[in-house]
Enzyme design. Sequence first.
Site, mmCIF file in Angstrom:
data_model
loop_
_atom_site.group_PDB
_atom_site.id
_atom_site.type_symbol
_atom_site.label_atom_id
_atom_site.label_comp_id
_atom_site.label_asym_id
_atom_site.label_seq_id
_atom_site.Cartn_x
_atom_site.Cartn_y
_atom_site.Cartn_z
ATOM 1 N N HIS A 19 0.793 -1.228 0.000
ATOM 2 C CA HIS A 19 0.000 0.000 0.000
ATOM 3 C C HIS A 19 0.827 1.281 0.000
ATOM 4 O O HIS A 19 0.284 2.367 -0.070
ATOM 5 C CB HIS A 19 -0.947 0.028 1.203
ATOM 6 C CG HIS A 19 -0.239 0.304 2.492
ATOM 7 N ND1 HIS A 19 0.497 -0.647 3.141
ATOM 8 C CD2 HIS A 19 -0.123 1.447 3.224
ATOM 9 C CE1 HIS A 19 1.024 -0.111 4.236
ATOM 10 N NE2 HIS A 19 0.672 1.152 4.307
HETATM 11 C C1 UD1 Z 1 -2.001 5.504 6.067
HETATM 12 C C2 UD1 Z 1 -0.671 5.912 6.698
HETATM 13 C C3 UD1 Z 1 0.352 4.798 6.524
HETATM 14 C C4 UD1 Z 1 -0.178 3.476 7.040
HETATM 15 C C5 UD1 Z 1 -1.501 3.196 6.335
HETATM 16 C C6 UD1 Z 1 -2.106 1.887 6.773
HETATM 17 C C7 UD1 Z 1 -0.154 8.315 6.594
HETATM 18 C C8 UD1 Z 1 0.687 9.328 5.937
HETATM 19 N N1 UD1 Z 1 -0.118 7.083 6.044
HETATM 20 O O1 UD1 Z 1 -1.795 5.385 4.669
HETATM 21 O O2 UD1 Z 1 1.523 5.116 7.250
HETATM 22 O O3 UD1 Z 1 0.750 2.451 6.787
HETATM 23 O O4 UD1 Z 1 -2.401 4.273 6.630
HETATM 24 O O5 UD1 Z 1 -3.266 1.627 6.054
HETATM 25 O O6 UD1 Z 1 -0.805 8.604 7.574
HETATM 26 N N2 UD1 Z 1 -9.257 4.964 2.120
HETATM 27 C C9 UD1 Z 1 -10.461 4.319 2.129
HETATM 28 N N3 UD1 Z 1 -11.004 3.968 3.327
HETATM 29 C C10 UD1 Z 1 -10.406 4.220 4.501
HETATM 30 C C11 UD1 Z 1 -9.173 4.899 4.484
HETATM 31 C C12 UD1 Z 1 -8.604 5.246 3.306
HETATM 32 O O7 UD1 Z 1 -11.035 4.062 1.088
HETATM 33 O O8 UD1 Z 1 -10.961 3.852 5.568
HETATM 34 C C13 UD1 Z 1 -8.634 5.312 0.834
HETATM 35 C C14 UD1 Z 1 -8.937 6.714 0.376
HETATM 36 O O9 UD1 Z 1 -9.050 6.701 -0.995
HETATM 37 C C15 UD1 Z 1 -7.688 7.479 0.771
HETATM 38 C C16 UD1 Z 1 -6.611 6.426 0.583
HETATM 39 O O10 UD1 Z 1 -7.229 5.203 0.958
HETATM 40 O O11 UD1 Z 1 -7.505 8.609 -0.020
HETATM 41 C C17 UD1 Z 1 -5.391 6.645 1.426
HETATM 42 O O12 UD1 Z 1 -5.736 6.825 2.822
HETATM 43 P P1 UD1 Z 1 -4.764 7.677 3.791
HETATM 44 O O13 UD1 Z 1 -5.260 7.631 5.175
HETATM 45 O O14 UD1 Z 1 -4.528 9.022 3.186
HETATM 46 O O15 UD1 Z 1 -3.369 6.921 3.670
HETATM 47 P P2 UD1 Z 1 -3.015 5.362 3.662
HETATM 48 O O16 UD1 Z 1 -2.451 5.043 2.331
HETATM 49 O O17 UD1 Z 1 -4.121 4.526 4.180
#
Ligand code: UD1
Length: 364
Positions: A207
């Site tokens: 991821h």
């Molecule tokens: C975040 C953390 C990362 C961790 C990861 C675990 C930061 C900078 N990154 O990354 O260190 O390893 O979480 O998962 O804080 N989304 C959903 N549903 C959710 C959450 C996210 O669909 O419940 C999708 C959205 O499109 C979002 C994307 O995932 O834009 C990324 O989510 P985000 O929280 O920005 O970062 P992660 O890649 O999950």
Amino acid sequence: MLKILNIVGARPNFMKIAPIVREMRRREGEFLPLIVHTGQHYDEAMSDSFFVDLGIPAPDFHLEVGSASHAVQTARIMTAFEPVVLQEKPDWVLVVGDVNSTIACALVCAKLGVKVAHVEAGLRSRDRTMPEEINRILTDAISDLLLTTSQDADENLKQEGVADDKIKFVGNVMIDSLFYNLEKSRSSKARENLDLVGKDYAVLTLHRPSNVDEKEVFSGLLDALVEIGEKIPVIFPVHPRTKANIAKFGFAERVAQSNIRLIEPLGYLDFMNLYSGARLVLTDSGGLQEETTALGIPCLTLRENTERPITIELGTNQLVGTNPEKIKQAAFSILESSEQTGAKIPPLWDGHAAGRICSALCAQ
Ligand code: UD1
């Protein structure tokens, strides 16, 4: 009595906060623990199911910030969290790990003069293109108590000029959760539902933006994984970011025709049930490098660096980067070998880190 605001936001936070809050509730004369969920992760599979599996009490405050760019997400968390701190006037705010929720809440407290304890302090990948590395450096710079999982983290902090009396080596709270739940995870039906009982399989998680946001890199990784799939089924619980990019880059067909089995993200106990029986784990996660080390399962980390070098020095982890040839060779050599990995569990990864964290807070 110490009033503590415990912060969670994203998936890797939940298994770190669970044992800490459990210990604080047990020591009820000493602690009044409250939970703040920023809402950085919000899907049932990325958040709610972890509260259930880990027995975390419902949050006292839910900030519901959701997804956005780094700047917007961080700013939203800060804006929503500040009034909570002003209202609750905690003795300490406890943040864990390296996600945007970690730095956002720490920064609010630093400006308000509220003390911050950082659990999992001092880890460094030395790769500043990683958003988590920025979050780690900044959170450590403004925290009052730096609680570390391994002694290399203590050294990193000292090199950055942090005073010795702010640093406390307490061990790995993620492993508290692992040992506490291992037995329970055996009754999960995850392996059975995937028809994997008694079979050899590999588990894959991916991821990191550096792996899945760039088409060429992701494509190279898939080349290697498809070939590994010819030797052993590769079970792949897909993070929402990765799922979106598989569709966007047109990789769905290639994956469907391979022996890589895409499944929805799993809850904590189901995922433990799955990886604890794996022949091999391939990952770019930080936590999984630690969990596989604690269980002695071979792990290939698909990154050029790691902030958790102890999993390589003592544990089962190998850093293989993103070069398809290197990944395949490392995987094939594990699959061909029948030797035990001979890994050691790092010091203080003993299931009792939460107790030491609570004692460190009391001693301040
Ligand atoms: C975040 C953390 C990362 C961790 C990861 C675990 C930061 C900078 N990154 O990354 O260190 O390893 O979480 O998962 O804080 N989304 C959903 N549903 C959710 C959450 C996210 O669909 O419940 C999708 C959205 O499109 C979002 C994307 O995932 O834009 C990324 O989510 P985000 O929280 O920005 O970062 P992660 O890649 O999950």
